[in-house]
Design a protein around this motif. Structure first.
Motif, PDB file in Angstrom:
ATOM      1  N   GLU A  57      37.029  81.538  51.060  1.00 42.87           N
ATOM      2  CA  GLU A  57      38.297  80.902  50.948  1.00 42.87           C
ATOM      3  C   GLU A  57      39.304  81.357  52.059  1.00 42.87           C
ATOM      4  O   GLU A  57      40.049  82.366  52.046  1.00 42.87           O
ATOM      5  CB  GLU A  57      39.163  80.959  49.471  1.00 42.87           C
ATOM      6  CG  GLU A  57      38.176  80.684  48.296  1.00 42.87           C
ATOM      7  CD  GLU A  57      37.765  79.386  48.201  1.00 42.87           C
ATOM      8  OE1 GLU A  57      38.310  78.483  48.769  1.00 42.87           O
ATOM      9  OE2 GLU A  57      36.731  78.911  47.674  1.00 42.87           O
TER      10      GLU A  57
ATOM     11  N   ASN B  83      30.407  72.863  63.111  1.00 44.39           N
ATOM     12  CA  ASN B  83      31.375  73.802  63.348  1.00 44.39           C
ATOM     13  C   ASN B  83      32.135  73.251  64.631  1.00 44.39           C
ATOM     14  O   ASN B  83      31.663  72.277  65.375  1.00 44.39           O
ATOM     15  CB  ASN B  83      31.030  75.391  63.406  1.00 44.39           C
ATOM     16  CG  ASN B  83      30.350  75.460  64.832  1.00 44.39           C
ATOM     17  OD1 ASN B  83      30.566  75.383  65.690  1.00 44.39           O
ATOM     18  ND2 ASN B  83      29.125  76.021  64.358  1.00 44.39           N
TER      19      ASN B  83
ATOM     20  N   LEU C  35      42.311  75.519  62.251  1.00 45.73           N
ATOM     21  CA  LEU C  35      41.688  74.316  61.414  1.00 45.73           C
ATOM     22  C   LEU C  35      40.784  74.966  60.208  1.00 45.73           C
ATOM     23  O   LEU C  35      40.530  74.378  59.146  1.00 45.73           O
ATOM     24  CB  LEU C  35      40.718  73.403  62.251  1.00 45.73           C
ATOM     25  CG  LEU C  35      39.585  73.983  62.777  1.00 45.73           C
ATOM     26  CD1 LEU C  35      38.370  73.665  62.038  1.00 45.73           C
ATOM     27  CD2 LEU C  35      39.536  73.575  64.276  1.00 45.73           C
ATOM     28  N   TRP C  36      40.393  76.130  60.351  1.00 46.46           N
ATOM     29  CA  TRP C  36      39.561  76.866  59.197  1.00 46.46           C
ATOM     30  C   TRP C  36      40.381  77.362  58.284  1.00 46.46           C
ATOM     31  O   TRP C  36      40.228  77.546  56.789  1.00 46.46           O
ATOM     32  CB  TRP C  36      38.949  77.949  59.499  1.00 46.46           C
ATOM     33  CG  TRP C  36      37.592  77.566  60.361  1.00 46.46           C
ATOM     34  CD1 TRP C  36      37.014  76.448  60.375  1.00 46.46           C
ATOM     35  CD2 TRP C  36      36.575  78.438  61.022  1.00 46.46           C
ATOM     36  NE1 TRP C  36      35.780  76.587  60.781  1.00 46.46           N
ATOM     37  CE2 TRP C  36      35.649  77.754  61.446  1.00 46.46           C
ATOM     38  CE3 TRP C  36      36.828  79.755  61.405  1.00 46.46           C
ATOM     39  CZ2 TRP C  36      34.639  78.350  61.949  1.00 46.46           C
ATOM     40  CZ3 TRP C  36      35.762  80.435  62.115  1.00 46.46           C
ATOM     41  CH2 TRP C  36      34.767  79.664  62.407  1.00 46.46           C
ATOM     42  N   GLU C  37      41.991  77.515  58.517  1.00 43.27           N
ATOM     43  CA  GLU C  37      42.850  77.930  57.559  1.00 43.27           C
ATOM     44  C   GLU C  37      43.130  77.027  56.171  1.00 43.27           C
ATOM     45  O   GLU C  37      43.163  75.641  56.561  1.00 43.27           O
ATOM     46  CB  GLU C  37      44.402  78.467  58.135  1.00 43.27           C
ATOM     47  CG  GLU C  37      44.215  79.420  59.044  1.00 43.27           C
ATOM     48  CD  GLU C  37      45.402  79.831  59.608  1.00 43.27           C
ATOM     49  OE1 GLU C  37      46.362  79.180  59.343  1.00 43.27           O
ATOM     50  OE2 GLU C  37      45.494  80.920  60.477  1.00 43.27           O
ATOM     51  N   GLY C  38      43.095  77.596  55.212  1.00 46.63           N
ATOM     52  CA  GLY C  38      43.199  76.548  53.966  1.00 46.63           C
ATOM     53  C   GLY C  38      41.762  75.757  53.489  1.00 46.63           C
ATOM     54  O   GLY C  38      41.785  75.059  52.482  1.00 46.63           O
ATOM     55  N   SER C  39      40.524  76.247  54.250  1.00 47.13           N
ATOM     56  CA  SER C  39      39.423  75.421  53.822  1.00 47.13           C
ATOM     57  C   SER C  39      38.471  76.629  53.203  1.00 47.13           C
ATOM     58  O   SER C  39      38.840  77.867  53.087  1.00 47.13           O
ATOM     59  CB  SER C  39      38.784  75.141  55.267  1.00 47.13           C
ATOM     60  OG  SER C  39      38.283  76.181  56.126  1.00 47.13           O
ATOM     61  N   ARG C  40      37.555  76.003  52.649  1.00 48.55           N
ATOM     62  CA  ARG C  40      36.471  76.683  52.040  1.00 48.55           C
ATOM     63  C   ARG C  40      35.240  76.866  52.755  1.00 48.55           C
ATOM     64  O   ARG C  40      34.579  75.549  53.152  1.00 48.55           O
ATOM     65  CB  ARG C  40      36.208  76.129  50.608  1.00 48.55           C
ATOM     66  CG  ARG C  40      34.870  76.862  50.030  1.00 48.55           C
ATOM     67  CD  ARG C  40      34.505  76.311  48.941  1.00 48.55           C
ATOM     68  NE  ARG C  40      35.175  77.006  47.637  1.00 48.55           N
ATOM     69  CZ  ARG C  40      34.918  76.808  46.349  1.00 48.55           C
ATOM     70  NH1 ARG C  40      34.053  76.101  45.873  1.00 48.55           N
ATOM     71  NH2 ARG C  40      35.335  77.689  45.406  1.00 48.55           N
ATOM     72  N   LEU C  41      34.677  77.878  53.473  1.00 48.63           N
ATOM     73  CA  LEU C  41      33.488  77.834  54.141  1.00 48.63           C
ATOM     74  C   LEU C  41      32.444  78.676  53.386  1.00 48.63           C
ATOM     75  O   LEU C  41      32.454  79.742  52.776  1.00 48.63           O
ATOM     76  CB  LEU C  41      33.582  78.689  55.369  1.00 48.63           C
ATOM     77  CG  LEU C  41      34.709  78.504  56.352  1.00 48.63           C
ATOM     78  CD1 LEU C  41      34.926  79.380  57.582  1.00 48.63           C
ATOM     79  CD2 LEU C  41      34.370  76.959  56.945  1.00 48.63           C
TER      80      LEU C  41
ATOM     81  N   GLU D 168      26.567  73.066  57.954  1.00 49.52           N
ATOM     82  CA  GLU D 168      27.653  72.481  58.112  1.00 49.52           C
ATOM     83  C   GLU D 168      28.072  72.485  59.626  1.00 49.52           C
ATOM     84  O   GLU D 168      28.264  73.692  60.291  1.00 49.52           O
ATOM     85  CB  GLU D 168      28.991  73.071  57.462  1.00 49.52           C
ATOM     86  CG  GLU D 168      28.850  73.001  55.927  1.00 49.52           C
ATOM     87  CD  GLU D 168      29.969  73.703  55.105  1.00 49.52           C
ATOM     88  OE1 GLU D 168      31.155  74.282  55.696  1.00 49.52           O
ATOM     89  OE2 GLU D 168      29.829  73.995  53.921  1.00 49.52           O
TER      90      GLU D 168
ATOM     91  N   HIS E 196      31.315  81.461  48.930  1.00 46.44           N
ATOM     92  CA  HIS E 196      32.253  80.621  49.276  1.00 46.44           C
ATOM     93  C   HIS E 196      33.374  81.502  49.845  1.00 46.44           C
ATOM     94  O   HIS E 196      33.836  82.561  49.217  1.00 46.44           O
ATOM     95  CB  HIS E 196      32.766  80.027  48.177  1.00 46.44           C
ATOM     96  CG  HIS E 196      31.980  78.856  47.430  1.00 46.44           C
ATOM     97  ND1 HIS E 196      31.459  77.890  47.945  1.00 46.44           N
ATOM     98  CD2 HIS E 196      31.229  79.090  46.286  1.00 46.44           C
ATOM     99  CE1 HIS E 196      30.442  77.352  47.242  1.00 46.44           C
ATOM    100  NE2 HIS E 196      30.327  78.064  46.235  1.00 46.44           N
TER     101      HIS E 196
END
Length: 143
Positions: A93, A126, A101-107, A124, A91
């Motif tokens: 973080e 993208n 849009l990826w900031e603050g997400s969990r990939l 997922e 994961h």
């Protein structure tokens, strides 16, 4: 190789970045690309991570041209933050990213080793290809 934080830690260089469909079709969204992936440990535990992937072939850069800026923005991505490992899933973080849009997400990425290569994959969608039905696969080696 067993999937552990110690096995993931360190510096990795990109071998390939493709989208793969169940029928075997593949698309390399950046063409031939290069990249670096770093997994750092802190006191033997997952700490920080950073990744950057860019197309090898990019058009000449014109700092005054909006089209040139857009083309270069689309020719790669980067992000960094913390990381953790749960069984065979890593994961990320995301704290900072070239795509806001990826900031603050969990990939989350499925982890497997093929010989001495690290393969990270996800189904997922993208921002480059928002429809579903394919897997994103990044293969890495230790330089």
């Amino acid at each position: 190789m067993t999937i552990t934080v110690q096995a993931l830690s360190g510096h990795w260089s990109l071998v390939s970045f493709v989208y793969r469909w169940p029928d075997g079709r593949e698309l390399a969204p950046l063409g031939h690309a290069r990249g670096q992936l770093l997994y750092l440990l802190e006191d033997g535990l997952p700490g920080r991570m950073a990744v950057q992937v860019v197309a090898n072939e990019r058009p000449p850069f014109d700092p005054d041209g909006d089209a040139s800026l857009a083309a270069h923005f689309r020719s790669g991505f980067a992000y960094g933050g913390g990381w953790s490992l749960q069984k065979d899933v890593v994961h990320h973080e995301v704290e900072i990213a070239s795509l806001p849009l990826w900031e603050g997400s969990r990939l989350s990425r499925q982890v497997r080793f093929v010989g001495d290569r690290l393969v990270l994959s996800t189904d997922e969608p993208n921002p480059q290809l928002p429809q579903k039905g394919y897997e994103t696969v990044l293969e890495w080696y230790r330089p």
